[in-house]
Design an enzyme around this catalytic site. Structure first.
Site, PDB file in Angstrom:
ATOM      1  N   GLU A 120     131.589 101.728  63.323  1.00  0.00           N
ATOM      2  CA  GLU A 120     130.965 101.252  64.553  1.00  0.00           C
ATOM      3  C   GLU A 120     132.078 101.149  65.581  1.00  0.00           C
ATOM      4  OE1 GLU A 120     129.495  97.005  64.858  1.00  0.00           O
ATOM      5  OE2 GLU A 120     127.598  98.092  64.641  1.00  0.00           O
ATOM      6  N   ASP A 143     132.211 104.513  81.428  1.00  0.00           N
ATOM      7  CA  ASP A 143     133.026 105.134  80.386  1.00  0.00           C
ATOM      8  C   ASP A 143     133.730 106.335  80.997  1.00  0.00           C
ATOM      9  OD1 ASP A 143     132.062 103.331  78.537  1.00  0.00           O
ATOM     10  OD2 ASP A 143     131.056 104.797  77.283  1.00  0.00           O
ATOM     11  N   HIS A 149     148.403 102.175  85.884  1.00  0.00           N
ATOM     12  CA  HIS A 149     147.329 102.075  86.866  1.00  0.00           C
ATOM     13  C   HIS A 149     146.623 100.730  86.805  1.00  0.00           C
ATOM     14  CE1 HIS A 149     146.979 106.710  86.311  1.00  0.00           C
ATOM     15  NE2 HIS A 149     147.970 106.391  87.116  1.00  0.00           N
ATOM     16  N   LYS A 154     139.755  97.087  80.313  1.00  0.00           N
ATOM     17  CA  LYS A 154     139.582  98.391  79.666  1.00  0.00           C
ATOM     18  C   LYS A 154     139.658  98.241  78.151  1.00  0.00           C
ATOM     19  CE  LYS A 154     141.842 100.822  83.471  1.00  0.00           C
ATOM     20  NZ  LYS A 154     143.034 101.567  83.888  1.00  0.00           N
ATOM     21  N   TYR A 201     137.932 105.469  77.756  1.00  0.00           N
ATOM     22  CA  TYR A 201     138.072 104.147  78.359  1.00  0.00           C
ATOM     23  C   TYR A 201     136.679 103.578  78.614  1.00  0.00           C
ATOM     24  CZ  TYR A 201     141.969 106.670  80.856  1.00  0.00           C
ATOM     25  OH  TYR A 201     143.017 107.464  81.242  1.00  0.00           O
ATOM     26  N   GLU A 214     142.836 101.439  94.025  1.00  0.00           N
ATOM     27  CA  GLU A 214     143.689 101.889  92.927  1.00  0.00           C
ATOM     28  C   GLU A 214     145.158 101.832  93.331  1.00  0.00           C
ATOM     29  OE1 GLU A 214     143.404 105.139  89.513  1.00  0.00           O
ATOM     30  OE2 GLU A 214     143.471 106.009  91.506  1.00  0.00           O
ATOM     31  N   LYS A 229     150.697 111.050  92.206  1.00  0.00           N
ATOM     32  CA  LYS A 229     150.469 109.609  92.385  1.00  0.00           C
ATOM     33  C   LYS A 229     151.432 108.805  91.513  1.00  0.00           C
ATOM     34  CE  LYS A 229     146.966 107.819  90.267  1.00  0.00           C
ATOM     35  NZ  LYS A 229     145.610 107.480  89.851  1.00  0.00           N
ATOM     36  N   ASP A 230     151.578 109.199  90.245  1.00  0.00           N
ATOM     37  CA  ASP A 230     152.445 108.456  89.335  1.00  0.00           C
ATOM     38  C   ASP A 230     153.925 108.702  89.629  1.00  0.00           C
ATOM     39  OD1 ASP A 230     150.221 107.358  88.163  1.00  0.00           O
ATOM     40  OD2 ASP A 230     150.143 108.822  86.547  1.00  0.00           O
TER      41      ASP A 230
END
Length: 183
Positions: free
Chosen positions: A28, A50, A64, A73, A133, A144, A169-170
């Protein structure tokens, strides 16, 4: 389902009960009632979105977070392996600026609970990885933010040799000292 404590009280590893035999396995992967009970959350905790990503070896995504509409998350890997990281960016927290990390893989089936108030990232350590996620709020591009993956003030020990593969971005993310954080 078993919760495993980490060095930061609010972040947990989730180990499912896996039933396996010669045919394969069953477990599960999520049960809302059991998850809420396990982490001590009330009815206010709910997952609304999701996400699923696929990345190649040495791709590093993060760190992030959303400064408004913060997202908790619950993350897991369904193919491959990653080193997953949560960084406490709640200024009033005794663990502000501290991080925890764990290997998540399709083999170990572990998940990590990263509550709102944390920056999150991971690096792919296998040839590729598929990452899922569950988030407690919707993605909002305007809120963000990113913190530099290699910020020396945080000191994450990423299992990479050489430079990781980063998005623009990173690559241009701020240091924690310059970043917007939570109170």
């Amino acid at each position: 389902m078993k919760l495993v404590a980490t060095a930061i009280a609010d972040v947990f590893l989730v180990e499912p009960t896996v039933f396996g035999d010669a045919r394969g396995f069953f477990f599960e992967s999520f049960n809302e009632r059991r998850f809420r009970e396990a982490i001590g959350a009330g009815d206010e905790l709910r997952f609304v979105q999701d996400n699923h990503s696929k990345s190649a070896k040495n791709v590093l995504r993060g760190l992030h977070y959303q400064i408004r509409q913060p997202q908790g998350k619950l993350v897991r890997v369904v193919a491959g392996e990653v080193f997953d990281v949560a960084v406490d960016i709640r200024r009033s927290s005794p663990t502000f600026g501290k991080w925890v990390g764990a290997i998540l893989s399709s083999e170990n089936k572990r998940q990590m609970w990263v509550p709102a108030g944390f920056a999150h990232g991971f690096v792919v350590t296998s040839d590729s990885a598929e990452f899922l996620y569950k988030t407690t709020d919707y993605w909002a591009q305007e809120y963000e933010r990113s913190i530099a993956w290699n910020d020396p003030a945080i000191g994450i020990e990423w299992p990479v040799s050489g430079e990781p593969v980063l998005s623009d971005k990173d690559r241009n993310a701020r240091l924690l000292a310059e970043a917007e954080v939570y109170a």
